[in-house]
Design a protein around this motif. Sequence first.
Motif, PDB file in Angstrom:
ATOM      1  N   UNK A 107       0.861  -1.187   0.000  1.00 16.76           N
ATOM      2  CA  UNK A 107       0.000   0.000   0.000  1.00 16.76           C
ATOM      3  C   UNK A 107       0.893   1.232   0.000  1.00 16.76           C
ATOM      4  N   UNK A 108       1.763   1.330   0.992  1.00 17.23           N
ATOM      5  CA  UNK A 108       2.553   2.559   1.161  1.00 17.23           C
ATOM      6  C   UNK A 108       3.457   2.854  -0.025  1.00 17.23           C
ATOM      7  N   UNK A 109       4.008   1.835  -0.646  1.00 14.34           N
ATOM      8  CA  UNK A 109       4.942   2.088  -1.747  1.00 14.34           C
ATOM      9  C   UNK A 109       4.250   2.736  -2.933  1.00 14.34           C
ATOM     10  N   UNK A 117       1.772   5.278 -10.056  1.00 11.43           N
ATOM     11  CA  UNK A 117       3.137   4.867 -10.359  1.00 11.43           C
ATOM     12  C   UNK A 117       3.080   3.841 -11.487  1.00 11.43           C
ATOM     13  N   UNK A 118       3.985   3.959 -12.440  1.00 12.39           N
ATOM     14  CA  UNK A 118       3.907   3.126 -13.642  1.00 12.39           C
ATOM     15  C   UNK A 118       3.971   1.620 -13.383  1.00 12.39           C
ATOM     16  N   UNK A 119       4.459   1.197 -12.241  1.00 11.44           N
ATOM     17  CA  UNK A 119       4.508  -0.237 -11.935  1.00 11.44           C
ATOM     18  C   UNK A 119       3.238  -0.742 -11.253  1.00 11.44           C
ATOM     19  N   UNK A 120       2.306   0.141 -10.958  1.00 10.95           N
ATOM     20  CA  UNK A 120       1.076  -0.250 -10.267  1.00 10.95           C
ATOM     21  C   UNK A 120       0.011  -0.617 -11.301  1.00 10.95           C
ATOM     22  N   UNK A 121       0.151  -1.797 -11.860  1.00  8.55           N
ATOM     23  CA  UNK A 121      -0.738  -2.230 -12.937  1.00  8.55           C
ATOM     24  C   UNK A 121      -2.176  -2.416 -12.474  1.00  8.55           C
ATOM     25  N   UNK A 122      -2.375  -2.879 -11.228  1.00  7.61           N
ATOM     26  CA  UNK A 122      -3.736  -3.078 -10.721  1.00  7.61           C
ATOM     27  C   UNK A 122      -4.490  -1.758 -10.693  1.00  7.61           C
ATOM     28  N   UNK A 123      -3.848  -0.715 -10.199  1.00  8.24           N
ATOM     29  CA  UNK A 123      -4.502   0.587 -10.127  1.00  8.24           C
ATOM     30  C   UNK A 123      -4.773   1.130 -11.532  1.00  8.24           C
ATOM     31  N   UNK A 124      -3.814   0.989 -12.425  1.00  8.22           N
ATOM     32  CA  UNK A 124      -4.012   1.452 -13.805  1.00  8.22           C
ATOM     33  C   UNK A 124      -5.237   0.783 -14.425  1.00  8.22           C
ATOM     34  N   UNK A 125      -5.389  -0.511 -14.180  1.00 11.04           N
ATOM     35  CA  UNK A 125      -6.544  -1.232 -14.740  1.00 11.04           C
ATOM     36  C   UNK A 125      -7.864  -0.683 -14.213  1.00 11.04           C
ATOM     37  N   UNK A 139      14.084   5.567  -9.953  1.00 11.14           N
ATOM     38  CA  UNK A 139      13.070   6.567 -10.240  1.00 11.14           C
ATOM     39  C   UNK A 139      12.066   5.978 -11.219  1.00 11.14           C
ATOM     40  N   UNK A 140      10.790   6.208 -10.929  1.00 13.09           N
ATOM     41  CA  UNK A 140       9.699   5.669 -11.735  1.00 13.09           C
ATOM     42  C   UNK A 140       8.833   6.805 -12.264  1.00 13.09           C
ATOM     43  N   UNK A 141       8.175   6.537 -13.383  1.00 15.28           N
ATOM     44  CA  UNK A 141       7.246   7.509 -13.960  1.00 15.28           C
ATOM     45  C   UNK A 141       5.933   7.490 -13.179  1.00 15.28           C
ATOM     46  N   UNK A 142       5.282   8.640 -13.161  1.00 16.60           N
ATOM     47  CA  UNK A 142       3.955   8.766 -12.551  1.00 16.60           C
ATOM     48  C   UNK A 142       2.968   9.028 -13.692  1.00 16.60           C
ATOM     49  N   UNK A 143       2.078   8.057 -13.925  1.00 15.38           N
ATOM     50  CA  UNK A 143       1.083   8.193 -14.991  1.00 15.38           C
ATOM     51  C   UNK A 143      -0.079   9.061 -14.498  1.00 15.38           C
ATOM     52  N   UNK A 144      -0.623   9.854 -15.407  1.00  7.03           N
ATOM     53  CA  UNK A 144      -1.758  10.731 -15.109  1.00  7.03           C
ATOM     54  C   UNK A 144      -2.965  10.236 -15.906  1.00  7.03           C
TER      55      UNK A 144
END
Length: 169
Positions: A34-36, A124-132, A155-160
């Motif tokens: 969660x926190x990450x 965050x670009x690695x959070x595929x569940x949230x993106x879905x 460093x990771x990208x932040x998707x909007x």
Amino acid sequence: MPGAVFLEGERITLRTVEEEDLETLRDIVNQRDVRRFIGHREPLNLEDEQDWFENYEGLVLTVCVDGEVVGNIALREKEPNVGEFGIMLDTEQHGNGYGTEAVELVIEHAFKQLNHHRVMARVVDTNEKSSRVWEKLGFTLEGAMREHVYMDGEFRDMKIYGLLREEWP
């Protein structure tokens, strides 16, 4: 005593956050997965959670399943008529559709009651569940803030993601 019911869905209830919810919310926000993804780098104690509770500006509700708090959802006004979402759920509740249902309820409220023209979420670009979740609800990937967040040693990208009122069914 639980908070007042604010919005009800098929399987969840969104209610006001009360002081007795803070220990549960603190425990959820301190879960690694969660926190990450919500940007917390340091552990939060009860005093930190109390400070958040007292100073948050915007709509924040607990997500409840069968009367038990399993997370929270927030919507704050970033600019006039633009709301930004934040949501966290206990990792044991991931994959049950509770986040999607909570977002649907708050989108409806944002457009019909708060007169928002646009709502958005950052992921965050690695959070595929949230993106879905955002994509399933009709949000458009509008871009990314490159190397915006430091996570897991890089460093990771932040998707909007964004959704306009006329795009909501």
